[in-house]
Design an enzyme around this catalytic site. Sequence first.
Site, short mmCIF file in Angstrom:
data_model
loop_
_atom_site.label_atom_id
_atom_site.label_comp_id
_atom_site.label_asym_id
_atom_site.label_seq_id
_atom_site.Cartn_x
_atom_site.Cartn_y
_atom_site.Cartn_z
N ASN A 25 0.83 -1.21 0.00
CA ASN A 25 0.00 0.00 0.00
C ASN A 25 0.87 1.27 0.00
O ASN A 25 1.62 1.53 0.94
CB ASN A 25 -0.90 -0.08 1.24
CG ASN A 25 -1.82 1.11 1.38
OD1 ASN A 25 -1.43 2.24 1.11
ND2 ASN A 25 -3.04 0.85 1.82
N LYS A 84 0.45 3.76 2.95
CA LYS A 84 1.13 3.34 4.18
C LYS A 84 2.63 3.61 4.07
O LYS A 84 3.27 4.00 5.03
CB LYS A 84 0.89 1.84 4.44
CG LYS A 84 -0.51 1.52 4.90
CD LYS A 84 -0.60 0.06 5.33
CE LYS A 84 -2.02 -0.34 5.69
NZ LYS A 84 -2.12 -1.76 6.03
N ASP A 92 -1.24 -4.37 10.94
CA ASP A 92 -2.60 -4.85 10.69
C ASP A 92 -3.54 -3.90 11.41
O ASP A 92 -3.26 -3.47 12.53
CB ASP A 92 -2.79 -6.27 11.19
CG ASP A 92 -4.09 -6.87 10.65
OD1 ASP A 92 -4.29 -6.83 9.43
OD2 ASP A 92 -4.91 -7.36 11.44
N PHE A 114 -9.80 6.78 3.34
CA PHE A 114 -10.21 5.56 2.63
C PHE A 114 -11.08 4.74 3.57
O PHE A 114 -11.31 5.12 4.72
CB PHE A 114 -8.98 4.76 2.18
CG PHE A 114 -8.19 4.18 3.34
CD1 PHE A 114 -7.35 4.98 4.09
CD2 PHE A 114 -8.32 2.84 3.70
CE1 PHE A 114 -6.63 4.45 5.16
CE2 PHE A 114 -7.61 2.30 4.76
CZ PHE A 114 -6.77 3.11 5.50
N GLY A 115 -11.52 3.58 3.08
CA GLY A 115 -12.19 2.60 3.93
C GLY A 115 -13.34 3.18 4.74
O GLY A 115 -14.27 3.79 4.20
N TYR A 116 -13.27 2.99 6.05
CA TYR A 116 -14.37 3.39 6.94
C TYR A 116 -14.26 4.85 7.39
O TYR A 116 -15.05 5.30 8.22
CB TYR A 116 -14.41 2.46 8.16
CG TYR A 116 -14.63 1.01 7.79
CD1 TYR A 116 -15.88 0.57 7.34
CD2 TYR A 116 -13.60 0.08 7.85
CE1 TYR A 116 -16.09 -0.76 6.98
CE2 TYR A 116 -13.80 -1.26 7.50
CZ TYR A 116 -15.05 -1.66 7.06
OH TYR A 116 -15.26 -2.97 6.70
N ASP A 117 -13.30 5.60 6.87
CA ASP A 117 -13.12 6.99 7.31
C ASP A 117 -14.40 7.84 7.24
O ASP A 117 -14.65 8.60 8.17
CB ASP A 117 -12.02 7.67 6.49
CG ASP A 117 -10.62 7.31 6.99
OD1 ASP A 117 -10.45 7.14 8.21
OD2 ASP A 117 -9.70 7.21 6.16
P1 IMP Z 1 -5.10 -3.71 6.61
O1 IMP Z 1 -4.49 -3.29 7.90
O2 IMP Z 1 -4.35 -3.17 5.45
O3 IMP Z 1 -5.34 -5.20 6.57
O4 IMP Z 1 -6.50 -3.02 6.49
C1 IMP Z 1 -7.56 -3.29 7.32
C2 IMP Z 1 -8.84 -2.60 6.92
O5 IMP Z 1 -9.24 -1.82 8.06
C3 IMP Z 1 -8.80 -1.62 5.77
O6 IMP Z 1 -9.03 -2.25 4.57
C4 IMP Z 1 -9.94 -0.70 6.14
O7 IMP Z 1 -11.14 -1.31 5.83
C5 IMP Z 1 -9.84 -0.63 7.63
N1 IMP Z 1 -9.01 0.50 8.07
C6 IMP Z 1 -7.80 0.43 8.68
N2 IMP Z 1 -7.31 1.66 8.93
C7 IMP Z 1 -8.23 2.52 8.45
C8 IMP Z 1 -8.28 3.96 8.40
O8 IMP Z 1 -7.37 4.68 8.81
N3 IMP Z 1 -9.38 4.48 7.82
C9 IMP Z 1 -10.40 3.72 7.33
N4 IMP Z 1 -10.39 2.40 7.35
C10 IMP Z 1 -9.32 1.79 7.91
#
Ligand code: IMP
Length: 200
Positions: free
Chosen positions: A11, A14, A71, A154-157
């Site tokens: 990513n 990250k 993670d 991104f994601g759940y932000d």
């Molecule tokens: P991973 O740590 O890359 O496996 O990601 C875990 C998942 O948690 C992501 O795909 C998001 O769905 C969620 N997530 C983790 N950190 C964030 C964040 O900072 N904002 C929004 N979603 C998050």
Amino acid sequence: MKTKLIFATGNQDKMREIREILAGLNVEILSMKEAGIHAEISEDGTTFEENALIKAKAIADMTDAVVLADDSGLEIDYLNREPGVYSARYMGEETSYEIKNQALLKRLEGVEKEKRTARFVCAVAAVFPDGEIIVKRGTIEGYIGDKPEGENGFGYDPIFYVEAYGCSTAAMTREQKNAVSHRGNALRAVRGELEKRIQG
Ligand code: IMP
């Protein structure tokens, strides 16, 4: 000589964040791709810490560098801390976050604000060439709002709101979020440990 450090992620966001947070340390930071490492690692642990360690150890077996892995996920108290370690897999990896966020809002429909508490959690594991292991957890406390807001992140932000800012983490700038985020906090804790072990 600079110590080589590999961050086990594909990513780019990250990678940028870790470079910002570890700036000034005497380390050369490489992504897996830059280090020429390709691996599919199954995250089958039951905690964030376990999953971070599974990833870091798997990569550490392939290199002499210091390896970091993370993670992360979202815990919603009212839903018994779901989606938790399944955050990325919740409703399927291919399902858009627009749909996932709407589904979570639906599950919280009618639930009062005091009961909508949630947090983002991040565990960062570091494995050193001599086998030493460090795992640090960072969190950011907040609550699930009643509608999505914001275009950043991104994601759940868009549904995760932070009281002190009065907005969702998707409405914060990248710098604002990094300064208080779960990942920022975990990485800063790991930086403290790296400083003790890596010569300036
Ligand atoms: P991973 O740590 O890359 O496996 O990601 C875990 C998942 O948690 C992501 O795909 C998001 O769905 C969620 N997530 C983790 N950190 C964030 C964040 O900072 N904002 C929004 N979603 C998050």
